[in-house]
Design an enzyme around this catalytic site. Structure first.
Site, PDB file in Angstrom:
ATOM      1  N   ASP A 175      28.661  24.388  40.688  1.00 36.67           N
ATOM      2  CA  ASP A 175      27.780  24.286  41.852  1.00 36.67           C
ATOM      3  C   ASP A 175      26.326  24.380  41.394  1.00 36.67           C
ATOM      4  O   ASP A 175      26.050  24.596  40.213  1.00 36.67           O
ATOM      5  CB  ASP A 175      28.111  25.343  42.922  1.00 36.67           C
ATOM      6  CG  ASP A 175      28.014  26.760  42.392  1.00 36.67           C
ATOM      7  OD1 ASP A 175      27.011  27.064  41.723  1.00 36.67           O
ATOM      8  OD2 ASP A 175      28.933  27.560  42.630  1.00 36.67           O
TER       9      ASP A 175
ATOM     10  N   SER B 218      37.972  33.153  39.979  1.00 33.99           N
ATOM     11  CA  SER B 218      38.843  34.037  40.754  1.00 33.99           C
ATOM     12  C   SER B 218      40.177  33.321  40.976  1.00 33.99           C
ATOM     13  O   SER B 218      41.101  33.441  40.171  1.00 33.99           O
ATOM     14  CB  SER B 218      38.132  34.411  42.055  1.00 33.99           C
ATOM     15  OG  SER B 218      38.947  35.251  42.821  1.00 33.99           O
ATOM     16  N   THR B 219      40.276  32.533  42.039  1.00 34.94           N
ATOM     17  CA  THR B 219      41.518  31.777  42.256  1.00 34.94           C
ATOM     18  C   THR B 219      41.556  30.504  41.417  1.00 34.94           C
ATOM     19  O   THR B 219      42.593  29.847  41.321  1.00 34.94           O
ATOM     20  CB  THR B 219      41.654  31.353  43.731  1.00 34.94           C
ATOM     21  OG1 THR B 219      40.571  30.452  44.037  1.00 34.94           O
ATOM     22  CG2 THR B 219      41.603  32.539  44.663  1.00 34.94           C
ATOM     23  N   GLY B 220      40.407  30.141  40.862  1.00 31.20           N
ATOM     24  CA  GLY B 220      40.332  28.915  40.052  1.00 31.20           C
ATOM     25  C   GLY B 220      40.129  27.653  40.866  1.00 31.20           C
ATOM     26  O   GLY B 220      39.984  26.565  40.311  1.00 31.20           O
TER      27      GLY B 220
ATOM     28  N   LYS C  89      28.821  22.018  45.668  1.00 31.82           N
ATOM     29  CA  LYS C  89      29.985  22.421  46.463  1.00 31.82           C
ATOM     30  C   LYS C  89      29.520  23.095  47.748  1.00 31.82           C
ATOM     31  O   LYS C  89      28.361  23.517  47.861  1.00 31.82           O
ATOM     32  CB  LYS C  89      30.891  23.349  45.651  1.00 31.82           C
ATOM     33  CG  LYS C  89      30.403  24.773  45.567  1.00 31.82           C
ATOM     34  CD  LYS C  89      31.480  25.724  45.065  1.00 31.82           C
ATOM     35  CE  LYS C  89      31.014  27.154  45.283  1.00 31.82           C
ATOM     36  NZ  LYS C  89      31.503  28.121  44.339  1.00 31.82           N
TER      37      LYS C  89
ATOM     38  N   ASP D 271      31.222  28.997  34.648  1.00 32.97           N
ATOM     39  CA  ASP D 271      30.870  29.682  35.893  1.00 32.97           C
ATOM     40  C   ASP D 271      30.746  31.176  35.591  1.00 32.97           C
ATOM     41  O   ASP D 271      31.182  31.645  34.528  1.00 32.97           O
ATOM     42  CB  ASP D 271      31.966  29.429  36.945  1.00 32.97           C
ATOM     43  CG  ASP D 271      31.430  29.471  38.373  1.00 32.97           C
ATOM     44  OD1 ASP D 271      30.257  29.857  38.566  1.00 32.97           O
ATOM     45  OD2 ASP D 271      32.195  29.110  39.295  1.00 32.97           O
TER      46      ASP D 271
ATOM     47  N   ASP E 134      49.843  59.096  46.718  1.00 32.91           N
ATOM     48  CA  ASP E 134      49.299  58.459  47.921  1.00 32.91           C
ATOM     49  C   ASP E 134      48.122  57.534  47.607  1.00 32.91           C
ATOM     50  O   ASP E 134      47.473  57.007  48.496  1.00 32.91           O
ATOM     51  CB  ASP E 134      48.880  59.520  48.950  1.00 32.91           C
ATOM     52  CG  ASP E 134      47.920  60.536  48.357  1.00 32.91           C
ATOM     53  OD1 ASP E 134      47.313  60.239  47.302  1.00 32.91           O
ATOM     54  OD2 ASP E 134      47.762  61.626  48.937  1.00 32.91           O
ATOM     55  N   GLY E 135      47.824  57.364  46.314  1.00 33.69           N
ATOM     56  CA  GLY E 135      46.812  56.370  45.923  1.00 33.69           C
ATOM     57  C   GLY E 135      45.429  56.934  45.638  1.00 33.69           C
ATOM     58  O   GLY E 135      44.542  56.200  45.196  1.00 33.69           O
ATOM     59  N   GLU E 136      45.222  58.240  45.880  1.00 31.80           N
ATOM     60  CA  GLU E 136      43.882  58.794  45.638  1.00 31.80           C
ATOM     61  C   GLU E 136      43.644  58.998  44.145  1.00 31.80           C
ATOM     62  O   GLU E 136      44.573  59.196  43.374  1.00 31.80           O
ATOM     63  CB  GLU E 136      43.712  60.110  46.411  1.00 31.80           C
ATOM     64  CG  GLU E 136      43.632  59.858  47.904  1.00 31.80           C
ATOM     65  CD  GLU E 136      43.426  61.114  48.733  1.00 31.80           C
ATOM     66  OE1 GLU E 136      43.353  62.222  48.162  1.00 31.80           O
ATOM     67  OE2 GLU E 136      43.360  60.976  49.968  1.00 31.80           O
TER      68      GLU E 136
END
Ligand code: R5P
Length: 288
Positions: A166, A220-222, A189, A216, A34-36
């Site tokens: 940035d 993350s997403t680039g 930015k 940087d 269950d993910g625990e």
């Protein structure tokens, strides 16, 4: 000192243990259907000084719970002291209430770590240095930027220029540039706090015919760095390399970066990825 190899043990922790040649303790780990999370110290840690090494890498919430379980359990089992090396500090970008009612995730993580008995924390290139002031325990923020600079100094870059995407921490570019004997500057930015959309302002930089390194804290997403790469290529840059301390690289980031025109992606093993070509192990070993 005993090194606790984090519940989701990675190469970084093993490298640090190898360099120091000290005793290690492996923590058993399970994730229930269950993910625990489940962790167990198989060795006696009573009276010991422990150093837990575990990054808060994706899935961040699971990594954080494991860290909290390990630190709390170690103290309950009688460990004398628990030092935590958490190279990637998840939630560090939630460092203030940008919109009314938001959780300040960075501060909550600090409260949690302190409440389970962590005695000291070491991290790398935390998003906002100001966050370090929130800690009541001993806490230090190391930087991978000199290592990133060294890495690129071994390449024969043509008239290098170093940039940050940035103006938040432009001195990061300065540190990398020093290793290269290069000059540096930064883009500006804006992030829309509701949509999350990042806009990079057009800025003329003297990139023509030069090799550029864009650095940087996190990729993350680039999207942020890809915007810079596109602008630099349009301005005639020769090769554009992108680098960061924490290569989260989610949501197709490598494709996005290569399609934008990046020549290479360079990250550290703060988070394991195919682009983690720089190891933080030596710096960690020399500080613990
Ligand atoms: C935020 O300001 C950070 O320093 C990074 O620039 C940001 O997290 C990068 O995110 P992404 O790669 O998704 O654009």
């Amino acid at each position: 000192m005993i090194i606790v190899l984090g519940a989701s043990s990675t190469r970084l922790e093993n490298r640090v243990a190898d360099i120091l040649g000290c005793r290690t303790v492996q923590v058993e780990r399970k994730v229930y259907a269950d993910g625990e999370s489940y962790i167990r110290f198989a060795d006696d840690v009573r009276g010991e000084e422990l150093t837990i090494i575990q990054s808060c890498s994706p899935p961040q919430d699971k990594s954080l719970v494991e860290i909290l379980f390990m630190a709390s359990t170690a103290k309950e089992l009688g460990a004398e002291r628990v030092a935590l090396v958490m190279p990637y500090f998840a939630y560090s970008r939630e460092d203030m209430r940008f919109l009314a009612g938001e959780a300040v995730g960075a501060n909550i993580v600090i409260k949690l770590l302190e409440s389970v008995g962590v005695d000291s924390l070491t991290t790398f290139d935390i998003h906002n240095e100001e966050t370090m002031k929130v800690f009541s325990i001993e806490a230090r923020n190391l930087s991978a930027m000199p290592l990133i600079g060294e890495y690129f100094s071994r390449m024969s870059l043509v008239d290098p220029l170093v940039m940050t995407p940035d103006d938040g921490r432009p001195e990061r570019a300065g540190t990398v540039a020093r290793e290269l004997g290069a000059d540096w500057t930064y883009f500006e930015k804006k992030r829309d706090y509701v949509t999350g959309k990042v806009t990079t302002y057009e800025k003329e930089v003297s990139a023509k015919g030069r090799d550029v390194v864009v650095v940087d804290d996190i990729i993350s997403t680039g999207t942020t760095i890809a915007n810079c790469v596109v602008s630099l290529k349009r301005q005639g840059a020769r090769d554009v390399h992108v680098a960061c301390t924490h290569p989260l690289l989610v949501d197709g980031a490598p494709c996005r970066l290569f399609e934008a025109g990046s020549k290479s992606i360079v990250g550290t093993d703060s988070i394991e990825s195919p682009y983690s070509v720089i190891s933080l192990a030596e710096i960690i070993a020399s500080h613990i």
